[in-house]
Design an enzyme around this catalytic site. Structure first.
Site, PDB file in Angstrom:
ATOM      1  N   ARG B   4       2.004  15.920  -8.406  1.00 22.82           N
ATOM      2  CA  ARG B   4       1.301  16.795  -9.180  1.00 22.82           C
ATOM      3  C   ARG B   4       0.523  16.127 -10.596  1.00 22.82           C
ATOM      4  O   ARG B   4       1.320  14.991 -10.702  1.00 22.82           O
ATOM      5  CB  ARG B   4       1.740  18.197  -9.637  1.00 22.82           C
ATOM      6  CG  ARG B   4       3.247  18.167  -9.990  1.00 22.82           C
ATOM      7  CD  ARG B   4       3.646  17.572 -11.071  1.00 22.82           C
ATOM      8  NE  ARG B   4       2.798  18.136 -12.345  1.00 22.82           N
ATOM      9  CZ  ARG B   4       2.693  17.474 -13.445  1.00 22.82           C
ATOM     10  NH1 ARG B   4       3.279  16.135 -13.470  1.00 22.82           N
ATOM     11  NH2 ARG B   4       1.849  17.853 -14.409  1.00 22.82           N
ATOM     12  N   GLY B   5      -0.403  16.486 -10.933  1.00 23.28           N
ATOM     13  CA  GLY B   5      -1.128  15.538 -12.272  1.00 23.28           C
ATOM     14  C   GLY B   5      -2.080  15.090 -11.292  1.00 23.28           C
ATOM     15  O   GLY B   5      -2.172  13.958 -10.627  1.00 23.28           O
ATOM     16  N   ALA B   6      -3.449  15.475 -11.777  1.00 21.07           N
ATOM     17  CA  ALA B   6      -4.628  14.951 -11.180  1.00 21.07           C
ATOM     18  C   ALA B   6      -4.659  13.340 -10.812  1.00 21.07           C
ATOM     19  O   ALA B   6      -4.876  12.666  -9.660  1.00 21.07           O
ATOM     20  CB  ALA B   6      -5.818  15.232 -12.119  1.00 21.07           C
ATOM     21  N   ASP B 191      -8.076  18.595 -14.579  1.00 19.96           N
ATOM     22  CA  ASP B 191      -8.345  18.209 -13.124  1.00 19.96           C
ATOM     23  C   ASP B 191      -9.645  17.924 -12.535  1.00 19.96           C
ATOM     24  O   ASP B 191      -9.681  17.271 -11.631  1.00 19.96           O
ATOM     25  CB  ASP B 191      -7.533  19.531 -12.425  1.00 19.96           C
ATOM     26  CG  ASP B 191      -5.863  19.258 -12.494  1.00 19.96           C
ATOM     27  OD1 ASP B 191      -5.663  19.901 -13.658  1.00 19.96           O
ATOM     28  OD2 ASP B 191      -5.316  19.011 -11.705  1.00 19.96           O
ATOM     29  N   ASN B 201      -8.679  22.907 -15.670  1.00 14.46           N
ATOM     30  CA  ASN B 201      -7.115  22.334 -16.070  1.00 14.46           C
ATOM     31  C   ASN B 201      -5.990  23.501 -15.621  1.00 14.46           C
ATOM     32  O   ASN B 201      -6.489  24.617 -15.308  1.00 14.46           O
ATOM     33  CB  ASN B 201      -7.088  21.911 -17.439  1.00 14.46           C
ATOM     34  CG  ASN B 201      -5.890  21.118 -17.592  1.00 14.46           C
ATOM     35  OD1 ASN B 201      -5.380  20.198 -16.998  1.00 14.46           O
ATOM     36  ND2 ASN B 201      -4.933  21.387 -18.703  1.00 14.46           N
TER      37      ASN B 201
END
Lengths: 301, 301
Positions: B4-6, B191, B201
Site C-alpha cells: 500500500r502507498g501509491a 493517490d 488520498n
C-alpha cells in the site's frame, strides 16, 4: 465507562446514592450527608464532563438535607422519579426534534445516545426514533466513534433493533458522505451545555459540526434541561476528561500502535453555539442558540 | 493491501512485470505484451485509485513495445530505475516541502506516506523527515487512520524510529487539536491528483482539509509527478475504491459491530484544489493550485 451516556450517568448516580443510603442503614447509621460522605465523593469524582452527574447528585443530596430522617426507601423513590422524568423528557425531546425533520431525511449521528445512554428512548437517537415512527427517516449513518466504538457497538445495535435502515462509517468518511449529499441532518447528544449554547459532547462531535456547516448540513443537539449548566458562561469552562492513552493505542485488548507510542485521548470536545442550528430539550427547541435564547428557555421552565 | 502507498504500489507493479517476464522466459516465450497479457491485466486491476500503478505499468509496457527482444533482465533494470527515481524524487520533495516549514512547526499527518509507502524516505513523511533534519519540527501528530490504522501501525513506527516527538490521535480528535492551536500544518500524500489540483488520498484526508481551512491551518499535499493524472480534468473523475464492509465492522479479526450491520467503506476521498495551500512535487511547489499552475508545472518538466 461501565455506565456511559450523560443521562444514564445521572440516573446511575442517583441509584448509587440509594445504595449508599442502604449501606448506611445496614451499618445502623441514619441517612445524612456526613454518613454517606465517602460514597457521595466517589460518585461525584467518577466522571468530570457530564453535568447530569452533578445535577442528579445535587438533587439527591438536597433531598437528604431537606428531610431529616430520610430513609433509603424514600431516596429510592426520588431516584426512580429521576429515571421516570428522564424517559418522559426523552419522549418530549423526540417529539420536538422530530418536528424539525423533513420526510425522507438522511441523518448522521455520533456516539450512542439511545436507550443504552439514557433512562430509555434516547436523546439524539430518541429524535431519530420518533422521526422514524413518523415516517420521516430515509436512512441513518452512524459514526463508529473511536476510541470506544459506541457507534459501532451500541448505536448500530439500537438502529438494527428498530429496523431503521442504517450504515456504519469510520469518522474519516463523514466529510465524503456530506459532500456526496447523502446527509441533511447531523443529530448528536450532549454531556454539558454552557449558558451560551456551547456544547460538550463525545470527541469527534465538533469535527462533524465544522463539516456540517461547510456542506450546508444542519446540526441538531438533543439533551434534557439537566444537561444545561447555566453556571458557566461558555464552553471554555467545561472540564474535558482526558482518558488513558492505551484506549487509543489498543483496541479490544490488542495493541494497534508500536510499544511506547504516545497518544492524546480527550473524551469530549466543545462545539461552539454558532455551529449549532438547533438545541432540542424537553421544554422546547432553541434555534441558532445564543446566551439570551438559552436564558429564555431556562425562564420558560 | 499487502503493498500500500501509491508510490510503493507503482514500484511493486514494475517489479511484478519483471516477474511476469521471467515466467515467460521460463516457459520458453519471448517477452511481449501478448505473452504477458494475463499478468499485465491482473496487475492493472489490482487497485483502481492510485495512478502511480498505471503510470508504472505504462512505462514498463512501453519499454517492452519499444524494444523487441527485451529480456527480463533488461526490464529489471527499468524497474530498478523506477525505484531509484522514486527515492530521488522523495528526497527532492523533502527539500522543497521542508523549505515551507517554519522552525517550531507542529504537524498533523494522515495515513502512512513514509519509507513504508514509497521507494524510501517518503512523500508527506519525507517532508516531515527533511524538516526534522533541519530542526524545524517541534511535534508530529498522526491520525490513526481507520479502518486500516496505517497511522497507528506504520507512521507512529516510522516517527519513533527517527525519534521525532510524536503523538497518536483518533480522527475525531483532529478538530479539537486544531482548535487548541497545536497544529500549523497538515501534510498528506496523494493517490491521484487531477489536472486542476484536486487530490484523491486516503479516506479522512478531505475532512482534515475542511477542518484545516476552518482553523487557519495550512494544508500541504506531497506527491511525485507520477501521481498527477493530467488526463482527467478534476477530482470527480477519479475512481474511488470501495472496499469490503468487514474492514469497518471488524478490527484485527474481531467483530466490533452487531452481526449483519451494514457499513460504507470508501478507501479514498477527494480534496478540492481550493482547500490545498501547496502541492509539493520533485519538480517544485505549486501554491494555491489551479489548472493553469498545474499545467505550468507539467511544462516545466
Amino acid at each position: 465507562m461501565v455506565v456511559r451516556g450523560a443521562p444514564a450517568i445521572g440516573i446511575a448516580a442517583a441509584y448509587g446514592v440509594v445504595l449508599a443510603a442502604m449501606a448506611a442503614e445496614r451499618r445502623g447509621q441514619s441517612v445524612t450527608i456526613e454518613n454517606l460522605s465517602e460514597e457521595l465523593r466517589a460518585l461525584r469524582e467518577s466522571r468530570p464532563t457530564a453535568v447530569n452527574l452533578f445535577w442528579a447528585m445535587d438533587r439527591m443530596e438536597g433531598k437528604i438535607q431537606a428531610e431529616p430522617g430520610m430513609t433509603a426507601q424514600q431516596l429510592l423513590m426520588e431516584a426512580k422519579a429521576i429515571h421516570d422524568e428522564d424517559i418522559a423528557a426523552n419522549r418530549a425531546m423526540g417529539q420536538h426534534g422530530a418536528a424539525l425533520i423533513e420526510p425522507g431525511s438522511r441523518i448522521l449521528t455520533h456516539c450512542n445516545t439511545g436507550a443504552l445512554a439514557t433512562g430509555g428512548h434516547g436523546t439524539a437517537l430518541g429524535v431519530i426514533r420518533s422521526a422514524w415512527a413518523l415516517g420521516r427517516v430515509a436512512h441513518v449513518y452512524a459514526d463508529e466513534t473511536r476510541p470506544w466504538l459506541q457507534g459501532a457497538r451500541l448505536t448500530m445495535w439500537e438502529l438494527m433493533q428498530e429496523r431503521i435502515p442504517s450504515t456504519l462509517i469510520c469518522e474519516g468518511a463523514a466529510a465524503s458522505l456530506m459532500r456526496s449529499g447523502k446527509v441533511n441532518w447531523v443529530i448528536v447528544g450532549a454531556d454539558r451545555i454552557a449558558a451560551n449554547g456551547d456544547t460538550a459532547n463525545k470527541i469527534g462531535t465538533y469535527s462533524l459540526a465544522v463539516l456540517a456547516r461547510h456542506h450546508g448540513v444542519r446540526f441538531m443537539v438533543v439533551a434534557p434541561m439537566s444537561t444545561i449548566d447555566y453556571s458557566i458562561d461558555d464552553g471554555t469552562q467545561i472540564p474535558i476528561e482526558t482518558r488513558p492513552e492505551v484506549e487509543v493505542t489498543s483496541l479490544a485488548g490488542r495493541e494497534i500502535a508500536p510499544p511506547g507510542a504516545s497518544a492524546w485521548n480527550p473524551s469530549f470536545d466543545v462545539t461552539p453555539a454558532e455551529l449549532i442550528d438547533a438545541i432540542v430539550t424537553e421544554k422546547g427547541v432553541v434555534t441558532r442558540p445564543n446566551r439570551s435564547k438559552m436564558a429564555s428557555l431556562c425562564e420558560g421552565q
